[in-house]
Write a protein that holds these residues in place. Structure first.
Motif, PDB file in Angstrom:
ATOM      1  N   SER A   3       0.433  -1.151   0.090  1.00 25.41           N
ATOM      2  CA  SER A   3       0.229  -0.177  -0.158  1.00 25.41           C
ATOM      3  C   SER A   3       0.746   1.107  -0.249  1.00 25.41           C
ATOM      4  O   SER A   3       0.637   2.111   0.066  1.00 25.41           O
ATOM      5  CB  SER A   3      -1.177  -0.388   0.764  1.00 25.41           C
ATOM      6  OG  SER A   3       0.399   0.154   2.383  1.00 25.41           O
ATOM      7  N   LYS A   4       1.857   1.415   0.500  1.00 31.50           N
ATOM      8  CA  LYS A   4       2.840   2.632   1.060  1.00 31.50           C
ATOM      9  C   LYS A   4       3.680   2.297  -0.629  1.00 31.50           C
ATOM     10  O   LYS A   4       4.189   3.435  -1.392  1.00 31.50           O
ATOM     11  CB  LYS A   4       3.919   1.841   1.767  1.00 31.50           C
ATOM     12  CG  LYS A   4       3.406   2.286   3.008  1.00 31.50           C
ATOM     13  CD  LYS A   4       4.458   1.899   4.279  1.00 31.50           C
ATOM     14  CE  LYS A   4       2.926   1.999   5.350  1.00 31.50           C
ATOM     15  NZ  LYS A   4       3.768   1.794   6.963  1.00 31.50           N
ATOM     16  N   ASP A   5       3.958   0.777  -1.370  1.00 37.18           N
ATOM     17  CA  ASP A   5       4.662   1.393  -2.509  1.00 37.18           C
ATOM     18  C   ASP A   5       4.399  -0.160  -3.308  1.00 37.18           C
ATOM     19  O   ASP A   5       5.205  -1.406  -3.573  1.00 37.18           O
ATOM     20  CB  ASP A   5       6.377   0.719  -2.075  1.00 37.18           C
ATOM     21  CG  ASP A   5       7.189   1.677  -3.485  1.00 37.18           C
ATOM     22  OD1 ASP A   5       6.541   0.909  -4.160  1.00 37.18           O
ATOM     23  OD2 ASP A   5       8.410   1.413  -3.363  1.00 37.18           O
ATOM     24  N   ARG A   6       3.738   0.372  -4.208  1.00 38.05           N
ATOM     25  CA  ARG A   6       3.148  -1.112  -5.266  1.00 38.05           C
ATOM     26  C   ARG A   6       3.949  -1.586  -5.916  1.00 38.05           C
ATOM     27  O   ARG A   6       4.283  -2.834  -6.579  1.00 38.05           O
ATOM     28  CB  ARG A   6       2.009  -0.060  -6.047  1.00 38.05           C
ATOM     29  CG  ARG A   6       0.810  -1.979  -6.642  1.00 38.05           C
ATOM     30  CD  ARG A   6      -0.137  -0.814  -7.335  1.00 38.05           C
ATOM     31  NE  ARG A   6      -0.953  -2.120  -7.631  1.00 38.05           N
ATOM     32  CZ  ARG A   6      -0.578  -1.797  -9.376  1.00 38.05           C
ATOM     33  NH1 ARG A   6       0.934  -2.118 -10.026  1.00 38.05           N
ATOM     34  NH2 ARG A   6      -1.637  -3.433  -9.677  1.00 38.05           N
ATOM     35  N   SER A   7       5.231  -0.402  -6.253  1.00 32.83           N
ATOM     36  CA  SER A   7       6.643  -0.761  -6.984  1.00 32.83           C
ATOM     37  C   SER A   7       6.981  -2.463  -6.494  1.00 32.83           C
ATOM     38  O   SER A   7       8.277  -2.856  -7.192  1.00 32.83           O
ATOM     39  CB  SER A   7       7.362  -0.122  -7.633  1.00 32.83           C
ATOM     40  OG  SER A   7       7.739   0.324  -6.422  1.00 32.83           O
ATOM     41  N   LEU A   8       7.117  -2.530  -4.918  1.00 34.47           N
ATOM     42  CA  LEU A   8       7.965  -3.521  -4.379  1.00 34.47           C
ATOM     43  C   LEU A   8       8.070  -4.855  -4.962  1.00 34.47           C
ATOM     44  O   LEU A   8       8.094  -5.953  -5.077  1.00 34.47           O
ATOM     45  CB  LEU A   8       7.628  -3.548  -3.102  1.00 34.47           C
ATOM     46  CG  LEU A   8       8.059  -1.751  -2.164  1.00 34.47           C
ATOM     47  CD1 LEU A   8       7.786  -2.536  -0.877  1.00 34.47           C
ATOM     48  CD2 LEU A   8      10.098  -1.441  -2.349  1.00 34.47           C
ATOM     49  N   ILE A   9       6.138  -5.311  -5.336  1.00 35.82           N
ATOM     50  CA  ILE A   9       6.061  -6.548  -6.039  1.00 35.82           C
ATOM     51  C   ILE A   9       7.569  -6.972  -7.208  1.00 35.82           C
ATOM     52  O   ILE A   9       7.591  -8.127  -6.946  1.00 35.82           O
ATOM     53  CB  ILE A   9       4.572  -6.686  -6.313  1.00 35.82           C
ATOM     54  CG1 ILE A   9       3.203  -5.629  -5.310  1.00 35.82           C
ATOM     55  CG2 ILE A   9       4.218  -7.597  -7.102  1.00 35.82           C
ATOM     56  CD1 ILE A   9       1.970  -6.052  -6.196  1.00 35.82           C
ATOM     57  N   ARG A  10       7.405  -6.018  -7.833  1.00 39.58           N
ATOM     58  CA  ARG A  10       8.651  -6.289  -8.624  1.00 39.58           C
ATOM     59  C   ARG A  10      10.232  -5.296  -8.382  1.00 39.58           C
ATOM     60  O   ARG A  10      11.346  -6.259  -8.615  1.00 39.58           O
ATOM     61  CB  ARG A  10       8.175  -5.744 -10.265  1.00 39.58           C
ATOM     62  CG  ARG A  10       7.132  -6.626 -11.012  1.00 39.58           C
ATOM     63  CD  ARG A  10       6.910  -6.145 -12.626  1.00 39.58           C
ATOM     64  NE  ARG A  10       6.370  -6.446 -13.296  1.00 39.58           N
ATOM     65  CZ  ARG A  10       6.413  -7.692 -13.372  1.00 39.58           C
ATOM     66  NH1 ARG A  10       7.598  -7.989 -13.756  1.00 39.58           N
ATOM     67  NH2 ARG A  10       6.365  -8.388 -14.556  1.00 39.58           N
ATOM     68  N   SER A  11      10.010  -4.987  -7.687  1.00 39.58           N
ATOM     69  CA  SER A  11      11.657  -4.238  -8.002  1.00 39.58           C
ATOM     70  C   SER A  11      12.114  -4.764  -6.068  1.00 39.58           C
ATOM     71  O   SER A  11      13.565  -4.557  -6.085  1.00 39.58           O
ATOM     72  CB  SER A  11      11.556  -2.578  -7.826  1.00 39.58           C
ATOM     73  OG  SER A  11      10.558  -2.373  -6.137  1.00 39.58           O
ATOM     74  N   CYS A  12      10.882  -5.697  -5.155  1.00 39.52           N
ATOM     75  CA  CYS A  12      11.868  -5.971  -4.548  1.00 39.52           C
ATOM     76  C   CYS A  12      12.506  -7.476  -5.052  1.00 39.52           C
ATOM     77  O   CYS A  12      11.454  -8.703  -4.548  1.00 39.52           O
ATOM     78  CB  CYS A  12      10.756  -6.305  -3.300  1.00 39.52           C
ATOM     79  SG  CYS A  12      11.227  -6.553  -1.776  1.00 39.52           S
ATOM     80  N   ARG A  13      13.849  -7.239  -4.841  1.00 39.65           N
ATOM     81  CA  ARG A  13      14.358  -8.669  -5.005  1.00 39.65           C
ATOM     82  C   ARG A  13      15.170  -9.462  -4.339  1.00 39.65           C
ATOM     83  O   ARG A  13      16.326  -8.495  -3.330  1.00 39.65           O
ATOM     84  CB  ARG A  13      14.245  -9.113  -6.534  1.00 39.65           C
ATOM     85  CG  ARG A  13      13.520  -8.726  -7.742  1.00 39.65           C
ATOM     86  CD  ARG A  13      13.913  -8.179  -9.708  1.00 39.65           C
ATOM     87  NE  ARG A  13      13.002  -8.605 -10.277  1.00 39.65           N
ATOM     88  CZ  ARG A  13      12.167  -9.060 -10.710  1.00 39.65           C
ATOM     89  NH1 ARG A  13      11.917 -11.158 -10.491  1.00 39.65           N
ATOM     90  NH2 ARG A  13      10.928  -8.745 -11.361  1.00 39.65           N
ATOM     91  N   HIS A  14      15.945 -10.501  -4.315  1.00 42.91           N
ATOM     92  CA  HIS A  14      16.934 -10.884  -3.169  1.00 42.91           C
ATOM     93  C   HIS A  14      17.577 -11.310  -4.341  1.00 42.91           C
ATOM     94  O   HIS A  14      18.014 -11.386  -5.624  1.00 42.91           O
ATOM     95  CB  HIS A  14      16.548 -12.693  -2.938  1.00 42.91           C
ATOM     96  CG  HIS A  14      17.087 -13.400  -2.299  1.00 42.91           C
ATOM     97  ND1 HIS A  14      17.527 -12.754  -0.830  1.00 42.91           N
ATOM     98  CD2 HIS A  14      18.113 -14.208  -2.193  1.00 42.91           C
ATOM     99  CE1 HIS A  14      18.807 -13.586  -0.015  1.00 42.91           C
ATOM    100  NE2 HIS A  14      19.194 -14.296  -1.131  1.00 42.91           N
ATOM    101  N   SER A  15      18.857 -10.103  -3.227  1.00 48.20           N
ATOM    102  CA  SER A  15      20.068 -10.444  -3.488  1.00 48.20           C
ATOM    103  C   SER A  15      21.386 -10.244  -3.656  1.00 48.20           C
ATOM    104  O   SER A  15      22.725 -10.197  -3.776  1.00 48.20           O
ATOM    105  CB  SER A  15      20.015  -8.386  -4.020  1.00 48.20           C
ATOM    106  OG  SER A  15      19.734  -7.576  -2.639  1.00 48.20           O
ATOM    107  N   ASP A  16      21.235 -10.506  -1.612  1.00 51.12           N
ATOM    108  CA  ASP A  16      22.301 -11.841  -1.312  1.00 51.12           C
ATOM    109  C   ASP A  16      22.960 -13.231  -1.980  1.00 51.12           C
ATOM    110  O   ASP A  16      22.125 -13.953  -1.493  1.00 51.12           O
ATOM    111  CB  ASP A  16      21.560 -11.457  -0.086  1.00 51.12           C
ATOM    112  CG  ASP A  16      23.079 -11.659   0.690  1.00 51.12           C
ATOM    113  OD1 ASP A  16      23.984 -12.106   0.406  1.00 51.12           O
ATOM    114  OD2 ASP A  16      22.951 -11.943   2.302  1.00 51.12           O
ATOM    115  N   ALA A  17      23.872 -13.385  -2.460  1.00 51.94           N
ATOM    116  CA  ALA A  17      23.957 -14.542  -3.394  1.00 51.94           C
ATOM    117  C   ALA A  17      24.491 -15.053  -2.035  1.00 51.94           C
ATOM    118  O   ALA A  17      24.779 -16.587  -2.194  1.00 51.94           O
ATOM    119  CB  ALA A  17      25.350 -13.935  -3.936  1.00 51.94           C
TER     120      ALA A  17
END
Length: 245
Positions: free
Chosen positions: A20-34
């Motif tokens: 609700s605060k940032d709808r773009s997180l659905i796509r932009s929040c991605r795991h990045s710690d190898a």
């Protein structure tokens, strides 16, 4: 708690608040710690809700952004790949109804979702995807000897490595793993390192049909409950995780 971990543990109230605060997180929040192998690189919330069996989160995310239905992580796994690999029949059914692409292949073994389900011997899912499917089932002996995954890696976050297991926990799991006929085991007062050291209990079973039946019965549309995740580390080993309340 970020969006990935909220989706992985079925915290729908947190998922809703973050989106609700940032709808773009659905796509932009991605795991990045190898170094953290409990998540695949580039995996998003929809992947991990599908992996852990949280249909309430899956339905909410798809409603918010239908375009994520075939989203890919670094290994080109789609949400459908995850649901098929972990045997979540109800989520597979929903994804099919939402027009998930059944033909997409991962970029490691070049497998489609139905081939994942075949390898894992999830017959109900196989026949849901293709009522006329013909495939070779592995024998119980082959599953027992070749279907295991190494999960006792104390210094990693892979599978059970994400939990703080003491020596007694490990001993019980080893006894369970060494005997396909071993009774279900329940381990309590364990910390989940991925969820800010939340206390959890683990239930392990060899009985897949029982595992799936329990998973479906516990998955609900309520925002949050004690059920955190359901997954399989091998065809012969299935895990359910709950908050230890």
């Amino acid at each position: 708690m970020d969006l990935l971990r909220a989706a992985d543990s079925g915290r729908l109230s947190i998922v809703k608040d973050l989106v609700s605060k940032d709808r773009s997180l659905i796509r932009s929040c991605r795991h990045s710690d190898a170094k953290n192998r409990s998540f695949n690189i580039d995996g998003t919330a929809i992947h991990y809700a599908c992996r852990s069996g949280h249909s309430n989160v899956v339905k909410y995310l798809i409603k918010q952004d239908p375009s994520i239905i075939n989203d890919l992580d670094c290994e080109a796994w789609t949400p459908l790949h995850y649901a098929c690999y972990n045997g979540h029949f109800d989520i597979v059914k929903f994804l099919l109804e939402s027009n998930a692409d059944v033909t997409l292949r991962d970029n490691y073994l070049f497998q489609t979702p139905i081939q994942f389900a075949m390898y894992r011997q999830f017959e109900d899912i196989v026949y849901l995807l293709d009522p006329n499917a013909e495939w070779t089932r592995r024998s119980p002996d082959e599953i027992t000897t070749k279907g295991k995954a190494s999960i006792f890696r104390k210094n990693s976050n892979l599978f059970l490595g994400r939990y703080s297991l003491n020596e007694d926990h490990i001993k019980q799991i080893q006894l369970f793993r060494n005997d396909p006929q071993y009774n279900d085991i329940e381990l309590r007062k364990i910390q989940d390192n991925e969820l800010s050291n939340l206390n959890i209990r683990l239930v392990l079973t060899h009985d897949f049909k029982k595992h799936i039946s329990q998973t479906i019965s516990l998955t609900s549309d309520v925002d949050d409950d004690s059920f955190l995740r359901s997954s399989s580390t091998s065809t012969n080993e299935h895990i359910m995780v709950f908050k230890d309340e």
